[in-house]
Enzyme design. Structure first.
Site, PDB file in Angstrom:
ATOM      1  CG  ASP A  80      -2.353  -1.134   1.128  1.00  0.00           C
ATOM      2  OD1 ASP A  80      -2.156  -1.425   0.676  1.00  0.00           O
ATOM      3  OD2 ASP A  80      -1.866  -1.773   2.065  1.00  0.00           O
TER       4      ASP A  80
ATOM      5  CE  LYS B 104      -3.767  -6.256   0.593  1.00  0.00           C
ATOM      6  NZ  LYS B 104      -4.828  -5.991   0.727  1.00  0.00           N
TER       7      LYS B 104
ATOM      8  CG  ASP C  20      -7.794  -6.722  -1.540  1.00  0.00           C
ATOM      9  OD1 ASP C  20      -8.855  -7.478  -1.599  1.00  0.00           O
ATOM     10  OD2 ASP C  20      -7.500  -6.240   0.375  1.00  0.00           O
TER      11      ASP C  20
ATOM     12  CE  LYS D  98     -11.682  -5.498   0.462  1.00  0.00           C
ATOM     13  NZ  LYS D  98     -10.145  -5.045   0.421  1.00  0.00           N
TER      14      LYS D  98
ATOM     15  CG  ASP E 177     -20.742  -3.599 -11.094  1.00  0.00           C
ATOM     16  OD1 ASP E 177     -22.628  -3.939 -12.040  1.00  0.00           O
ATOM     17  OD2 ASP E 177     -20.941  -2.229 -11.500  1.00  0.00           O
TER      18      ASP E 177
ATOM     19  N   PRO F 214     -24.240  -9.654 -12.135  1.00  0.00           N
ATOM     20  CG  PRO F 214     -25.037 -11.206 -11.580  1.00  0.00           C
ATOM     21  CD  PRO F 214     -24.842 -10.091 -11.431  1.00  0.00           C
TER      22      PRO F 214
ATOM     23  CB  THR G 271     -13.503  -5.153  10.045  1.00  0.00           C
ATOM     24  OG1 THR G 271     -11.913  -4.035   8.809  1.00  0.00           O
ATOM     25  CG2 THR G 271     -13.526  -6.466   9.371  1.00  0.00           C
TER      26      THR G 271
ATOM     27  NE  ARG H 268      -0.951  -3.236  13.272  1.00  0.00           N
ATOM     28  CZ  ARG H 268      -1.354  -3.432  11.644  1.00  0.00           C
ATOM     29  NH1 ARG H 268      -0.854  -4.442  10.848  1.00  0.00           N
ATOM     30  NH2 ARG H 268      -1.337  -2.641  11.446  1.00  0.00           N
TER      31      ARG H 268
ATOM     32  NE  ARG I 250      -1.085   0.327   8.217  1.00  0.00           N
ATOM     33  CZ  ARG I 250      -2.736  -0.320   8.851  1.00  0.00           C
ATOM     34  NH1 ARG I 250      -2.821   1.980   8.390  1.00  0.00           N
ATOM     35  NH2 ARG I 250      -3.687  -0.532   8.999  1.00  0.00           N
TER      36      ARG I 250
HETATM   37  O1  C5P Z   1      -3.278  -3.190   8.939  1.00  0.00           O
HETATM   38  P1  C5P Z   1      -2.092  -3.110   7.733  1.00  0.00           P
HETATM   39  O2  C5P Z   1      -1.025  -2.485   7.077  1.00  0.00           O
HETATM   40  O3  C5P Z   1      -1.142  -4.248   7.727  1.00  0.00           O
HETATM   41  O4  C5P Z   1      -2.622  -4.280   7.049  1.00  0.00           O
HETATM   42  C1  C5P Z   1      -2.750  -4.828   5.688  1.00  0.00           C
HETATM   43  C2  C5P Z   1      -3.736  -4.688   4.132  1.00  0.00           C
HETATM   44  O5  C5P Z   1      -5.179  -4.737   5.168  1.00  0.00           O
HETATM   45  C3  C5P Z   1      -4.540  -3.523   4.149  1.00  0.00           C
HETATM   46  O6  C5P Z   1      -3.834  -3.523   2.833  1.00  0.00           O
HETATM   47  C4  C5P Z   1      -5.429  -3.120   4.749  1.00  0.00           C
HETATM   48  O7  C5P Z   1      -6.571  -2.556   3.253  1.00  0.00           O
HETATM   49  C5  C5P Z   1      -6.120  -4.251   4.939  1.00  0.00           C
HETATM   50  N1  C5P Z   1      -6.925  -4.717   5.790  1.00  0.00           N
HETATM   51  C6  C5P Z   1      -7.991  -5.309   5.557  1.00  0.00           C
HETATM   52  N2  C5P Z   1      -9.046  -5.354   6.519  1.00  0.00           N
HETATM   53  C7  C5P Z   1      -8.575  -4.846   8.049  1.00  0.00           C
HETATM   54  C8  C5P Z   1      -7.780  -4.047   8.112  1.00  0.00           C
HETATM   55  C9  C5P Z   1      -6.601  -4.274   7.165  1.00  0.00           C
HETATM   56  O8  C5P Z   1      -8.696  -5.596   4.254  1.00  0.00           O
HETATM   57  N3  C5P Z   1      -8.935  -4.943   9.192  1.00  0.00           N
END
Ligand code: C5P
Length: 226
Positions: free
Chosen positions: A10, A32, A59, A61, A64, A66, A115, A175, A207
């Site tokens: 990211d 990813k 990723d 997501k 729309d 089918p 989430t 984490r 991260r």
């Molecule tokens: O928090 P971190 O940097 O490890 O997140 C890694 C990836 O997981 C990011 O691309 C984030 O969009 C995704 N993510 C998610 N759902 C969460 C937390 C993070 O899809 N609850």
């Protein structure tokens, strides 16, 4: 067993993303690339990252009708992604058509409830069930539709694994123990090892590696816990 860690790239700059992936490539199993990356860098960016030689998780997501999702799947065939995400809320027919349109080496996995949504958000959308129950219902729907698996949190993975033994379970939001990040939220975090033990197939980590002072050491340390 192959390394289950997929590094979330990211990063806004393509060159920085590629440099990071190259640095840590010995300690991860795949890369990813999210919607942000795809909108900014397109298929060209994916091709550039794919040159590193690791499996690619797109990723996107997708959500729309089918026909449109199937066409989008066909359009990304050429990128030979190992994993692609769609929204389970698109319904059974959309998921079936997405899977049918995907390459045979591509796993199609469903996002259930984001989430970022809580029970109150769902109530406002007319969904009376809790986010947890709704996620499990959509996981069942994804299984019925013939998808390979779902994306779920480290807190749900054990419950999903129980009802979908061979489901390919992708777990983000991890984490490592002792990592300084998100200390205020320590109770809610799950370690990569715990997620793996609970049945995760893929560990999405961003991260904790990309923002570490020494990303190679961070990736190596996480790998060593698995
Ligand atoms: O928090 P971190 O940097 O490890 O997140 C890694 C990836 O997981 C990011 O691309 C984030 O969009 C995704 N993510 C998610 N759902 C969460 C937390 C993070 O899809 N609850």
């Amino acid at each position: 067993m192959s390394n289950p860690i997929y590094l979330a790239l990211d990063l806004p700059r393509l060159d920085a993303a590629i440099a990071l992936a190259q640095k840590v490539r010995q300690h991860i199993g795949g890369l990813k690339l999210g919607l942000e990356f795809f909108c900014a860098h397109g298929q060209h960016g994916v091709h550039e990252v794919a040159k590193i030689g690791l499996p690619i998780f797109l990723d996107l997501k997708l959500h729309d009708i089918p026909n449109t999702v199937a066409a989008a799947m066909q359009a990304i065939h050429v990128l030979e992604p190992a994993i692609v995400t769609v929204h389970a809320a698109g319904g059974r027919a959309m998921m079936e058509d997405a899977k049918a349109a995907a390459g045979e080496n591509t796993r199609v996995v469903a996002v259930t409830v984001l989430t970022s949504l809580d029970d109150a958000d769902l109530a406002r959308m007319g969904i009376a069930d809790s986010a947890h129950d709704q996620a499990l219902r959509l996981a069942d729907l994804a299984q019925e539709a013939g998808l390979d698996g779902i994306v779920c949190s480290g807190h749900e993975v054990a419950a999903v694994h129980k009802r979908w033994k061979h489901g390919y379970l992708v777990v983000p939001g991890l984490r490592p123990a002792g990592n300084g990040m998100d200390r205020a939220d320590q109770k809610r975090t799950v370690t990569p090892r715990a997620a793996r033990d609970a049945g995760a197939s893929v560990l999405v980590i961003g991260r904790p590696i990309s923002r570490a002072e020494d990303p190679v050491a961070a990736a190596r340390a996480i790998e060593a816990t698995l």
